[in-house]
Scaffold this motif. Structure first.
Motif, PDB file in Angstrom:
ATOM      1  N   SER A 133     -14.128 -30.238  13.788  1.00 52.44           N
ATOM      2  CA  SER A 133     -14.715 -30.143  12.473  1.00 52.44           C
ATOM      3  C   SER A 133     -14.055 -31.052  11.476  1.00 52.44           C
ATOM      4  CB  SER A 133     -14.621 -28.690  11.991  1.00 52.44           C
ATOM      5  OG  SER A 133     -13.310 -28.242  12.026  1.00 52.44           O
ATOM      6  N   GLY A 134     -12.928 -31.660  11.846  1.00 49.79           N
ATOM      7  CA  GLY A 134     -12.213 -32.490  10.884  1.00 49.79           C
ATOM      8  C   GLY A 134     -13.003 -33.704  10.451  1.00 49.79           C
ATOM      9  N   GLY A 135     -13.668 -34.388  11.426  1.00 48.09           N
ATOM     10  CA  GLY A 135     -14.469 -35.550  11.086  1.00 48.09           C
ATOM     11  C   GLY A 135     -15.537 -35.194  10.078  1.00 48.09           C
ATOM     12  N   GLY A 136     -16.176 -34.023  10.265  1.00 49.46           N
ATOM     13  CA  GLY A 136     -17.176 -33.582   9.327  1.00 49.46           C
ATOM     14  C   GLY A 136     -16.587 -33.325   7.950  1.00 49.46           C
ATOM     15  N   SER A 137     -15.447 -32.662   7.887  1.00 53.50           N
ATOM     16  CA  SER A 137     -14.803 -32.354   6.605  1.00 53.50           C
ATOM     17  C   SER A 137     -14.399 -33.631   5.883  1.00 53.50           C
ATOM     18  CB  SER A 137     -13.568 -31.470   6.828  1.00 53.50           C
ATOM     19  OG  SER A 137     -13.940 -30.236   7.388  1.00 53.50           O
ATOM     20  N   VAL A 209      -8.275 -24.489   4.928  1.00 52.50           N
ATOM     21  CA  VAL A 209      -9.184 -25.634   4.806  1.00 52.50           C
ATOM     22  C   VAL A 209      -9.424 -25.959   3.329  1.00 52.50           C
ATOM     23  CG1 VAL A 209     -11.545 -26.446   5.225  1.00 52.50           C
ATOM     24  CG2 VAL A 209     -10.296 -25.242   7.036  1.00 52.50           C
ATOM     25  N   GLY A 210      -9.564 -24.931   2.499  1.00 55.35           N
ATOM     26  CA  GLY A 210      -9.720 -25.158   1.067  1.00 55.35           C
ATOM     27  C   GLY A 210      -8.522 -25.880   0.476  1.00 55.35           C
ATOM     28  N   CYS A 211      -7.332 -25.518   0.924  1.00 55.23           N
ATOM     29  CA  CYS A 211      -6.114 -26.201   0.464  1.00 55.23           C
ATOM     30  C   CYS A 211      -6.125 -27.667   0.876  1.00 55.23           C
ATOM     31  CB  CYS A 211      -4.877 -25.503   1.022  1.00 55.23           C
ATOM     32  SG  CYS A 211      -4.576 -23.865   0.304  1.00 55.23           S
ATOM     33  N   PHE A 212      -6.628 -27.961   2.087  1.00 56.52           N
ATOM     34  CA  PHE A 212      -6.746 -29.356   2.516  1.00 56.52           C
ATOM     35  C   PHE A 212      -7.622 -30.150   1.547  1.00 56.52           C
ATOM     36  CE2 PHE A 212      -6.148 -28.129   7.267  1.00 56.52           C
ATOM     37  CZ  PHE A 212      -4.779 -28.192   7.117  1.00 56.52           C
ATOM     38  N   PHE A 213      -8.731 -29.555   1.125  1.00 51.94           N
ATOM     39  CA  PHE A 213      -9.641 -30.242   0.200  1.00 51.94           C
ATOM     40  C   PHE A 213      -8.984 -30.466  -1.153  1.00 51.94           C
ATOM     41  CE2 PHE A 213     -12.935 -29.665   3.269  1.00 51.94           C
ATOM     42  CZ  PHE A 213     -13.971 -30.519   2.896  1.00 51.94           C
ATOM     43  N   ILE A 214      -8.227 -29.491  -1.617  1.00 52.15           N
ATOM     44  CA  ILE A 214      -7.545 -29.664  -2.902  1.00 52.15           C
ATOM     45  C   ILE A 214      -6.496 -30.767  -2.805  1.00 52.15           C
ATOM     46  CG2 ILE A 214      -5.968 -28.534  -4.517  1.00 52.15           C
ATOM     47  CD1 ILE A 214      -7.536 -25.964  -4.067  1.00 52.15           C
ATOM     48  N   ILE A 215      -5.763 -30.824  -1.695  1.00 51.50           N
ATOM     49  CA  ILE A 215      -4.782 -31.900  -1.483  1.00 51.50           C
ATOM     50  C   ILE A 215      -5.494 -33.257  -1.444  1.00 51.50           C
ATOM     51  CG2 ILE A 215      -3.158 -32.882   0.180  1.00 51.50           C
ATOM     52  CD1 ILE A 215      -2.452 -29.981   0.967  1.00 51.50           C
ATOM     53  N   ALA A 216      -6.656 -33.295  -0.754  1.00 48.34           N
ATOM     54  CA  ALA A 216      -7.430 -34.542  -0.696  1.00 48.34           C
ATOM     55  C   ALA A 216      -7.863 -34.978  -2.093  1.00 48.34           C
ATOM     56  CB  ALA A 216      -8.644 -34.356   0.209  1.00 48.34           C
ATOM     57  N   ALA A 217      -8.274 -34.005  -2.921  1.00 48.46           N
ATOM     58  CA  ALA A 217      -8.689 -34.337  -4.288  1.00 48.46           C
ATOM     59  C   ALA A 217      -7.507 -34.835  -5.102  1.00 48.46           C
ATOM     60  CB  ALA A 217      -9.309 -33.108  -4.952  1.00 48.46           C
ATOM     61  N   TYR A 218      -6.366 -34.179  -4.971  1.00 49.08           N
ATOM     62  CA  TYR A 218      -5.182 -34.549  -5.743  1.00 49.08           C
ATOM     63  C   TYR A 218      -4.700 -35.957  -5.368  1.00 49.08           C
ATOM     64  CZ  TYR A 218      -0.409 -34.433  -7.561  1.00 49.08           C
ATOM     65  OH  TYR A 218       0.762 -34.729  -8.220  1.00 49.08           O
ATOM     66  N   GLN A 219      -4.715 -36.270  -4.078  1.00 53.58           N
ATOM     67  CA  GLN A 219      -4.253 -37.578  -3.617  1.00 53.58           C
ATOM     68  C   GLN A 219      -5.366 -38.618  -3.573  1.00 53.58           C
ATOM     69  OE1 GLN A 219      -2.058 -37.216   0.066  1.00 53.58           O
ATOM     70  NE2 GLN A 219      -0.573 -35.780  -0.800  1.00 53.58           N
ATOM     71  N   PHE A 220      -6.587 -38.187  -3.900  1.00 55.21           N
ATOM     72  CA  PHE A 220      -7.766 -39.056  -3.834  1.00 55.21           C
ATOM     73  C   PHE A 220      -7.847 -39.746  -2.475  1.00 55.21           C
ATOM     74  CE2 PHE A 220     -10.773 -42.358  -5.292  1.00 55.21           C
ATOM     75  CZ  PHE A 220     -11.678 -41.520  -5.940  1.00 55.21           C
ATOM     76  N   GLU A 224      -7.214 -36.531   3.972  1.00 57.32           N
ATOM     77  CA  GLU A 224      -6.399 -35.325   3.879  1.00 57.32           C
ATOM     78  C   GLU A 224      -7.225 -34.058   4.073  1.00 57.32           C
ATOM     79  OE1 GLU A 224      -3.180 -35.022   3.626  1.00 57.32           O
ATOM     80  OE2 GLU A 224      -2.771 -37.161   3.484  1.00 57.32           O
ATOM     81  N   ALA A 225      -8.561 -34.174   3.904  1.00 58.94           N
ATOM     82  CA  ALA A 225      -9.429 -33.016   4.146  1.00 58.94           C
ATOM     83  C   ALA A 225      -9.493 -32.756   5.643  1.00 58.94           C
ATOM     84  CB  ALA A 225     -10.821 -33.271   3.581  1.00 58.94           C
ATOM     85  N   GLY A 226      -9.707 -31.533   6.010  1.00 60.09           N
ATOM     86  CA  GLY A 226      -9.748 -31.207   7.425  1.00 60.09           C
ATOM     87  C   GLY A 226     -10.460 -29.904   7.680  1.00 60.09           C
ATOM     88  N   GLY A 227     -10.755 -29.658   8.958  1.00 56.01           N
ATOM     89  CA  GLY A 227     -11.435 -28.440   9.369  1.00 56.01           C
ATOM     90  C   GLY A 227     -10.554 -27.600  10.274  1.00 56.01           C
ATOM     91  N   ILE A 228     -11.180 -26.879  11.184  1.00 52.62           N
ATOM     92  CA  ILE A 228     -10.452 -25.945  12.032  1.00 52.62           C
ATOM     93  C   ILE A 228      -9.424 -26.660  12.901  1.00 52.62           C
ATOM     94  CG2 ILE A 228     -10.691 -24.288  13.914  1.00 52.62           C
ATOM     95  CD1 ILE A 228     -13.404 -23.532  12.821  1.00 52.62           C
ATOM     96  N   ASP A 229      -9.796 -27.821  13.453  1.00 52.33           N
ATOM     97  CA  ASP A 229      -8.847 -28.513  14.331  1.00 52.33           C
ATOM     98  C   ASP A 229      -7.604 -28.943  13.568  1.00 52.33           C
ATOM     99  OD1 ASP A 229     -10.592 -30.122  12.969  1.00 52.33           O
ATOM    100  OD2 ASP A 229     -10.868 -31.583  14.572  1.00 52.33           O
ATOM    101  N   GLU A 230      -7.768 -29.364  12.287  1.00 51.41           N
ATOM    102  CA  GLU A 230      -6.598 -29.716  11.479  1.00 51.41           C
ATOM    103  C   GLU A 230      -5.755 -28.474  11.144  1.00 51.41           C
ATOM    104  OE1 GLU A 230      -9.421 -31.306  11.091  1.00 51.41           O
ATOM    105  OE2 GLU A 230      -8.730 -33.338  11.531  1.00 51.41           O
ATOM    106  N   VAL A 231      -6.415 -27.328  10.993  1.00 56.37           N
ATOM    107  CA  VAL A 231      -5.671 -26.080  10.789  1.00 56.37           C
ATOM    108  C   VAL A 231      -4.786 -25.810  11.994  1.00 56.37           C
ATOM    109  CG1 VAL A 231      -5.883 -23.565  10.566  1.00 56.37           C
ATOM    110  CG2 VAL A 231      -7.389 -25.061   9.252  1.00 56.37           C
ATOM    111  N   PHE A 232      -5.356 -25.971  13.198  1.00 57.18           N
ATOM    112  CA  PHE A 232      -4.569 -25.765  14.415  1.00 57.18           C
ATOM    113  C   PHE A 232      -3.378 -26.724  14.474  1.00 57.18           C
ATOM    114  CE2 PHE A 232      -8.583 -24.153  16.754  1.00 57.18           C
ATOM    115  CZ  PHE A 232      -8.291 -22.847  16.408  1.00 57.18           C
TER     116      PHE A 232
END
Length: 272
Positions: A133-137, A209-220, A224-232
């Motif tokens: 799911s990371g590619g999608g995120s 996953v929500g935290c990943f999106f916030i980090i991605a937004a902060y770092q532009f 940095e966004a990710g899904g289940i596989d990045e959580v693992f």
């Protein structure tokens, strides 16, 4: 007379597709959680998201047939989510909380439609691995960042995912799914603890996953966004990562069981 005879058939068709959808979602999470649990204990599994789980179905006997059935089920699930959102089949209401839940249901319809489309592309063009799911995120985050106020949109998605995760955990903790189930008491005794654990862990995954999106937004940086596989991957890199990974993997497997139980016991009434 004709109208009254058509109405039950229409409702029965919606109920059938909705139940197929819950079952298809259940199979996806059984694969995601089961493969990750095997990987955690060194038994040859893989840590991947929902797309990777669908790719894994192709390796089974009659894989394309199974994948086609799952794709139809996922479309059915998306359709039911739309009905839940638009017709308010579960009576969430028109207040702020109810509208937020119904918006989340509509977002779920979109994500499961995309997952069904991904399954269809695998059937007709087997080959390249799209990963989990990371590619999608990352793709979603990248597209949002190209829009006006893109960074804020990505951050907003992160906040919504965290809110959904907290709601899932609360739903599991309070067993709030009970009001939608028609399950025998003897089945509840073993099924409800599994359902509660699965919902709580899926909520935890949403929060991460929500935290990943916030980090991605902060770092532009959409990578940095990710899904289940990045959580693992993140859990595995922590202290006691093997056990954290196993805990979340078993929880997602439990959520898969919850979804299969929903396919059998959940009330599905599009005219409610």
């Amino acid at each position: 007379m004709a109208t009254s005879s058509q109405t039950p058939n229409h409702r029965d068709a919606i109920s059938l597709f909705a139940r197929m959808g819950y079952a298809a979602r259940g199979v996806v999470y059984l694969l995601v959680g089961g493969l990750a649990a095997l990987a955690a204990f060194g038994q040859g599994g893989q840590t991947e998201g929902s797309r990777g789980a669908l790719e894994h179905v192709l390796t089974a006997p009659f894989g394309k047939v199974l994948l086609a059935i799952m794709a139809v089920g996922l479309v059915g699930y998306a359709m039911w989510r739309c009905i839940q959102s638009i017709k308010d089949a579960d009576h969430h209401g028109h207040g702020a909380r109810g509208l937020a839940i119904r918006a989340g249901l509509l977002a779920s319809a979109v994500t499961h439609t995309l997952l069904a489309f991904f399954a269809a592309t695998l059937i007709f063009q087997f080959g390249g691995s799209s990963g989990g799911s990371g590619g999608g995120s990352q793709g979603v985050a990248g597209w949002l960042m190209q829009q006006p106020f893109g960074r804020w949109l990505v951050g907003a998605v992160g906040l919504v995912l965290i809110g959904v995760g907290i709601a899932h955990a609360f739903k599991g903790y309070k067993a709030k799914f009970d009001k939608h189930f028609e399950m025998p008491k003897q089945t509840q005794q073993w099924a409800y603890p599994i359902c509660r654990f699965g919902l709580a862990v899926r909520g935890l995954v949403f929060v991460i996953v929500g935290c990943f999106f916030i980090i991605a937004a902060y770092q532009f940086d959409p990578s940095e966004a990710g899904g289940i596989d990045e959580v693992f991957t993140t859990l595995r890199s922590q202290i006691y990562g093997k056990w954290l990974l196993a805990f979340v993997a078993i929880g997602l497997f439990a959520f898969g069981i919850y979804s299969l139980l929903a396919a059998v016991y959940r009330r599905v009434d599009p005219s409610a």
